[in-house]
Enzyme design. Structure first.
Site, short mmCIF file in Angstrom:
data_model
loop_
_atom_site.label_atom_id
_atom_site.label_comp_id
_atom_site.label_asym_id
_atom_site.label_seq_id
_atom_site.Cartn_x
_atom_site.Cartn_y
_atom_site.Cartn_z
N GLN A 171 28.53 7.71 -11.90
CA GLN A 171 29.15 8.35 -13.07
C GLN A 171 28.12 9.04 -13.95
O GLN A 171 28.46 9.60 -14.99
CB GLN A 171 29.93 7.31 -13.89
CG GLN A 171 31.10 6.71 -13.11
CD GLN A 171 31.75 5.53 -13.83
OE1 GLN A 171 31.31 5.12 -14.91
NE2 GLN A 171 32.79 4.97 -13.24
N HIS A 235 29.61 3.52 -16.28
CA HIS A 235 29.99 3.26 -17.68
C HIS A 235 28.96 3.76 -18.69
O HIS A 235 28.33 2.98 -19.40
CB HIS A 235 30.29 1.77 -17.90
CG HIS A 235 31.51 1.31 -17.17
ND1 HIS A 235 32.10 0.09 -17.42
CD2 HIS A 235 32.24 1.89 -16.19
CE1 HIS A 235 33.16 -0.05 -16.62
NE2 HIS A 235 33.26 1.02 -15.87
N GLU A 331 42.91 1.69 -23.35
CA GLU A 331 43.28 1.45 -24.75
C GLU A 331 43.08 2.68 -25.61
O GLU A 331 42.11 3.41 -25.47
CB GLU A 331 42.36 0.38 -25.37
CG GLU A 331 42.45 -0.97 -24.76
CD GLU A 331 41.60 -1.98 -25.53
OE1 GLU A 331 40.83 -1.58 -26.43
OE2 GLU A 331 41.70 -3.18 -25.21
N TYR A 341 36.41 -4.74 -31.18
CA TYR A 341 37.56 -4.33 -30.38
C TYR A 341 37.75 -5.17 -29.11
O TYR A 341 38.55 -4.82 -28.24
CB TYR A 341 37.52 -2.81 -30.16
CG TYR A 341 37.84 -2.16 -31.50
CD1 TYR A 341 39.15 -1.91 -31.88
CD2 TYR A 341 36.84 -2.00 -32.47
CE1 TYR A 341 39.46 -1.44 -33.15
CE2 TYR A 341 37.13 -1.54 -33.75
CZ TYR A 341 38.45 -1.28 -34.08
OH TYR A 341 38.76 -0.85 -35.35
N TYR A 352 39.63 -5.53 -11.26
CA TYR A 352 40.16 -4.78 -10.11
C TYR A 352 40.34 -5.65 -8.88
O TYR A 352 41.10 -5.32 -7.97
CB TYR A 352 39.32 -3.52 -9.86
CG TYR A 352 39.81 -2.42 -10.76
CD1 TYR A 352 40.85 -1.59 -10.37
CD2 TYR A 352 39.30 -2.26 -12.05
CE1 TYR A 352 41.37 -0.62 -11.22
CE2 TYR A 352 39.81 -1.29 -12.91
CZ TYR A 352 40.84 -0.48 -12.47
OH TYR A 352 41.36 0.46 -13.32
CA CA Z 1 39.97 -3.76 -26.95
#
Ligand code: CA
Length: 458
Positions: A171, A235, A331, A341, A352
């Site tokens: 990524q 990520h 989200e 969060y 997964y």
């Molecule tokens: Ca969250």
């Protein structure tokens, strides 16, 4: 909000009545989020609007417009979705969890009663990732392999040199791009990328001046490095968003692996965070953890997984983000200063492999609930609040580009709660970024190397 509750309640189940009441409470500003303004105005007069289209991609600069399949969903005469309507059809959920409040997931589907016209202006981009509009209406676009191009609205492309070598793997690569709020005067361009560091790598943000002849970025200077680095290719987060005060938000991933993932909760690490800095990289005095021992002053919010979408609300000025969750846990958040969060302690998704994340919980004291979540996921890339004259029905709706299943997700709001969801343009596949231009059209880049203009059909 002008929902006719009486006529709807007459034919509703108990569960639907609860949703209607929740919508009524939200309409009264009693939902505890401190906002009562509705941003979901619409001039639609149809009581059974037809779907907007996802037209097929054209291979050249010809326009194409198609109309929609029929829809079973409905909306009230005010354009507010029927709270009892079915959600977007996405298949079964992956995780066994229930939402914390009505409207946190699978809100009623809404369908725009006009079609979308699409025009592919080039298909020659190479893994485009981030885009933004230049003041003259052209686009400046990153390509993940490590190059920047400027593209005219007719698809003519020119290269911009002077960039550092990027870590192009998985990524990783050259990622987002943003213009300085004062670009017209200082010509500063900001970009994020995966940077190799001592056998590992991490997200870095730099800025440089776009040369007068546009052939290169000059005086490229690093203004931010996510630490610690980690040997992974996953990520990176890294969406860039300037707020109205000229401060720069950078969204950051937690590098995915089980060990660094835990650092999303560690305030002495920059993994799994949203940070806020001045354009020169210095730390704002009023950031939430400034001056605290063993806490990084750059941090704005924490407990994030991999945030790849960020948008500033055009009315409130608030930052909104969309983050890649695990399976079934993408989200929407409105990150506030210093708040947690939840990742990887609470989540609405599962691993997964099918096993729970951590203790398999979705709520915990001291951790924020997402405004909204998706199961199955949308795999968010870019996001922008729509503001323009071409689609007045969508004013201040959030448009999110999707990698999986692809296309665009539109969210309607009442205050800070989601009340309607629409999907379109899925035939354009894995979309990497979305940008609304001054004429009210919006533009997409995707993994097919396309730059696409989307305008109103009929
Ligand atoms: Ca969250």
């Amino acid at each position: 909000m002008n929902i006719d509750y009486k006529s709807q309640v007459a034919s509703l189940s108990k569960a639907s009545i609860a949703l209607v009441l929740a919508a009524a409470l939200a309409a009264c500003g009693s939902n505890g989020d401190g906002s009562s303004s509705s941003s979901s105005s619409s001039s639609s007069s149809s009581s059974s609007s037809s779907a907007s289209s996802s037209s097929s991609s054209s291979s050249s600069s010809s326009s194409n417009s198609s109309s929609a399949s029929s829809s079973s969903s409905s909306s009230s005469s005010s354009g507010v979705p029927d709270p009892s309507g079915p959600p977007v059809s996405t298949g079964p959920a992956n995780a066994p969890y229930s939402p914390a409040f009505p409207g946190q997931t699978r809100v009623p589907e809404v369908r725009s009663d006009f079609s979308l016209a699409t025009q592919v202006v080039t298909e020659d981009l190479s893994s485009p990732w981030g885009m933004t509009e230049l003041p003259d209406g052209r686009f400046i676009i990153t390509q993940r392999g490590g190059t920047i191009v400027i593209v005219t609205r007719e698809g003519q492309t020119s290269a911009v040199g002077g960039l550092p070598t990027v870590y192009f793997n998985g990524q990783g690569g050259l990622l987002d791009i943003a213009l300085d709020p004062d670009f017209a005067n200082n010509r500063l361009v900001y970009f994020s990328y995966a940077e190799s560091r001592n056998g590992a790598n991490g997200t870095t943000v730099a800025r440089g001046r776009l040369a007068d002849n546009e052939s290169s970025l000059e005086n490229v200077t690093v203004i931010f490095r996510q630490v610690p680095e980690w040997n992974s290719s996953l990520h990176y987060g890294s969406r860039l968003a300037f707020d109205r005060n000229g401060l720069l938000y950078i969204t950051l991933g937690e590098r995915s692996d089980p060990q660094p993932r835990q650092q999303a909760q560690d305030l002495n690490s920059l993994l799994g965070k949203v940070v806020r800095i001045h354009p020169d990289g210095s730390i704002p005095e009023d950031n939430p953890f400034v001056g605290q021992a063993n806490r990084r002053g750059e941090i704005w919010s924490y407990g994030h997984r991999n945030v790849q979408s960020a948008a500033i609300h055009p009315v409130s000025g608030d930052l909104w983000t969309v983050e890649h969750g695990p399976r079934g846990g993408d989200e929407l958040n409105r990150p506030e200063a210093g708040k947690n969060y939840g990742w990887p302690i609470i989540t609405y998704g599962i691993d997964y492999s099918g096993v729970p994340i951590g203790s398999g919980i979705t709520q915990q004291a001291g951790m924020e609930q997402p405004v909204y979540y998706w199961d199955p996921v949308i795999a968010p890339s870019g996001a922008t609040f729509y503001e323009g004259e071409m689609f007045p029905e969508w004013q201040h709706n959030l448009l999110i580009s999707s990698l999986t299943p692809g296309g665009v997700v539109r969210l309607m709001f009442n205050g800070n709660r989601v009340v309607g969801e629409e999907r379109f343009l899925r035939s354009f596949g894995r979309i990497r970024d979305i940008e609304v231009t001054s004429d009210g059209a919006f533009w997409l880049i995707n993994d097919n190397g396309q730059l696409v203009r989307v305008s109103r059909g009929d």
